[in-house]
Enzyme design. Structure first.
Site, PDB file in Angstrom:
ATOM      1  N   ASP A   1       0.842  -1.204   0.000  1.00 40.72           N
ATOM      2  CA  ASP A   1       0.000   0.000   0.000  1.00 40.72           C
ATOM      3  C   ASP A   1       0.871   1.246   0.000  1.00 40.72           C
ATOM      4  O   ASP A   1       1.965   1.246   0.572  1.00 40.72           O
ATOM      5  CB  ASP A   1      -0.902  -0.037   1.252  1.00 40.72           C
ATOM      6  CG  ASP A   1      -2.082   0.914   1.124  1.00 40.72           C
ATOM      7  OD1 ASP A   1      -2.277   1.496   0.033  1.00 40.72           O
ATOM      8  OD2 ASP A   1      -2.806   1.071   2.119  1.00 40.72           O
TER       9      ASP A   1
ATOM     10  N   HIS B   1       2.761   3.397  -9.091  1.00 41.26           N
ATOM     11  CA  HIS B   1       2.578   1.954  -9.324  1.00 41.26           C
ATOM     12  C   HIS B   1       3.805   1.366 -10.033  1.00 41.26           C
ATOM     13  O   HIS B   1       4.214   0.242  -9.763  1.00 41.26           O
ATOM     14  CB  HIS B   1       1.314   1.697 -10.138  1.00 41.26           C
ATOM     15  CG  HIS B   1       0.051   2.065  -9.399  1.00 41.26           C
ATOM     16  ND1 HIS B   1      -0.158   1.726  -8.089  1.00 41.26           N
ATOM     17  CD2 HIS B   1      -1.064   2.752  -9.784  1.00 41.26           C
ATOM     18  CE1 HIS B   1      -1.342   2.182  -7.694  1.00 41.26           C
ATOM     19  NE2 HIS B   1      -1.906   2.814  -8.704  1.00 41.26           N
TER      20      HIS B   1
ATOM     21  N   LEU C   1      10.802 -20.599  -4.446  1.00 41.24           N
ATOM     22  CA  LEU C   1       9.742 -19.751  -3.905  1.00 41.24           C
ATOM     23  C   LEU C   1       8.442 -19.901  -4.702  1.00 41.24           C
ATOM     24  O   LEU C   1       8.465 -19.903  -5.934  1.00 41.24           O
ATOM     25  CB  LEU C   1      10.214 -18.281  -3.979  1.00 41.24           C
ATOM     26  CG  LEU C   1       9.200 -17.211  -3.595  1.00 41.24           C
ATOM     27  CD1 LEU C   1       8.964 -17.201  -2.089  1.00 41.24           C
ATOM     28  CD2 LEU C   1       9.657 -15.829  -4.059  1.00 41.24           C
TER      29      LEU C   1
HETATM   30  C1  FPP Z   1      -1.673   0.242  -3.362  1.00 38.15           C
HETATM   31  O1  FPP Z   1      -1.246   1.577  -3.465  1.00 38.15           O
HETATM   32  C2  FPP Z   1      -1.234  -0.558  -4.459  1.00 38.15           C
HETATM   33  C3  FPP Z   1      -2.051  -1.145  -5.409  1.00 38.15           C
HETATM   34  C4  FPP Z   1      -3.501  -0.967  -5.451  1.00 38.15           C
HETATM   35  C5  FPP Z   1      -1.528  -1.972  -6.467  1.00 38.15           C
HETATM   36  C6  FPP Z   1      -0.280  -2.739  -6.206  1.00 38.15           C
HETATM   37  C7  FPP Z   1       0.439  -2.789  -7.468  1.00 38.15           C
HETATM   38  C8  FPP Z   1       1.781  -2.764  -7.598  1.00 38.15           C
HETATM   39  C9  FPP Z   1       2.700  -2.785  -6.457  1.00 38.15           C
HETATM   40  C10 FPP Z   1       2.423  -2.671  -8.931  1.00 38.15           C
HETATM   41  C11 FPP Z   1       2.287  -3.812  -9.861  1.00 38.15           C
HETATM   42  C12 FPP Z   1       2.244  -5.169  -9.276  1.00 38.15           C
HETATM   43  C13 FPP Z   1       2.900  -6.245  -9.746  1.00 38.15           C
HETATM   44  C14 FPP Z   1       2.627  -7.563  -9.117  1.00 38.15           C
HETATM   45  C15 FPP Z   1       3.884  -6.178 -10.835  1.00 38.15           C
HETATM   46  P1  FPP Z   1      -2.364   2.680  -3.529  1.00 38.15           P
HETATM   47  O2  FPP Z   1      -2.564   3.034  -4.948  1.00 38.15           O
HETATM   48  O3  FPP Z   1      -3.582   2.227  -2.828  1.00 38.15           O
HETATM   49  O4  FPP Z   1      -1.670   3.841  -2.740  1.00 38.15           O
HETATM   50  P2  FPP Z   1      -2.384   4.988  -1.905  1.00 38.15           P
HETATM   51  O5  FPP Z   1      -3.105   4.310  -0.764  1.00 38.15           O
HETATM   52  O6  FPP Z   1      -1.234   5.827  -1.453  1.00 38.15           O
HETATM   53  O7  FPP Z   1      -3.310   5.699  -2.830  1.00 38.15           O
END
Ligand code: FPP
Length: 247
Positions: free
Chosen positions: A21, A38, A132
């Protein structure tokens, strides 16, 4: 600076689950848009998968996209799907080389067909790997998964393949999408949020929870080690007393 020597290799968690997150907030702090966050988050994924593999962690499960994330702006959803396709394209060879087995859990019916195709190809390409096991929770929500398990069990009962009295926690586990995985001993959530957010509700019943203020793109190998060291300092009692555990 945390060093690997502080980790007791004989007391590693077998399975670590992570709620990644804070990508959006990280990007905002840099004056960039959420998609930039992201992309940086995907780089952190790469570092953590590599570090977990090197440490010989057996199972790593990452919350990559929740059922609720479909409600984000169309532009952001599309960018996340594109990012996923490029991550699979770029990383599958590395996963094979590093003996990583890829799995995915979630409601994949609603994934764009291109994502589904790439994902299932990568799962197939890595199916014989023995290092893994990396599970991506994609279009996943725990309540959805639990309802699916209940439906499967109900139909086994209806078809006379299972008696109601035979339904146990073990049977329930076997009908979850995580049936191939042990329950996580450690859950990590980044970005200073203290929630489970519909992730592995059943499987986390006895997990140790570790929350860090670090935003996901800043979560690196040292941060993973810190979480593991913190986990190793805890006493896991499973409802028993401290004396019962130590004697
Ligand atoms: C949360 O940050 C993250 C996500 C909803 C997506 C997770 C995706 C990635 C880490 C990138 C791609 C993944 C892979 C497996 C290659 P948020 O957008 O909710 O952050 P915020 O709470 O600060 O808005």
């Amino acid at each position: 600076m945390v060093i690997t020597d502080q980790i007791d290799k004989s007391k590693l968690p077998q399975h670590i689950a992570i709620i990644m997150d804070g990508n959006g907030r990280w990007a905002k702090l840099q004056g960039k848009n959420r998609v930039f966050g992201h992309k940086q988050g995907a780089k952190a994924v790469k570092e953590i998968v590599r570090a977990a593999g090197e440490l010989e962690i057996k199972f790593l499960t990452l919350y990559a996209f929740s059922t609720e994330n479909w409600n984000r702006p169309k532009f952001e959803v599309e960018a996340l799907m594109t990012l996923l396709i490029s991550a699979i394209n770029e990383e599958t060879q590395d996963l094979i080389k590093n003996n990583v087995k890829l799995l995915a859990i979630g409601d994949h019916e609603i994934l764009p067909s291109k994502v589904k195709k790439k994902l299932y190809q990568a799962i197939d390409d890595t199916k014989n790997n023995t290092g893994l096991t990396l599970t991506l929770a994609l279009s996943y929500s725990s309540k959805w998964e639990i309802i699916e398990a209940v439906k499967k069990i109900a139909s086994q009962v209806k078809n006379n393949n299972l008696e109601i009295d035979e339904i146990t926690a073990e049977i329930f586990d076997k009908n979850l999408s995580t049936s191939e995985l042990p329950h996580p001993e450690l859950l990590i959530r980044t970005s200073g949020e203290y929630r489970i957010s519909n992730f592995l509700l059943w499987q986390l019943a006895y997990s140790e929870l570790y929350f860090t203020e670090k935003l996901w793109p800043d979560f690196n190998k040292d941060e993973l080690f810190k979480a593991i060291i913190n986990y190793q300092q805890r006493e896991r009692r499973f409802g028993k007393t401290s004396e019962q555990i130590t004697h």
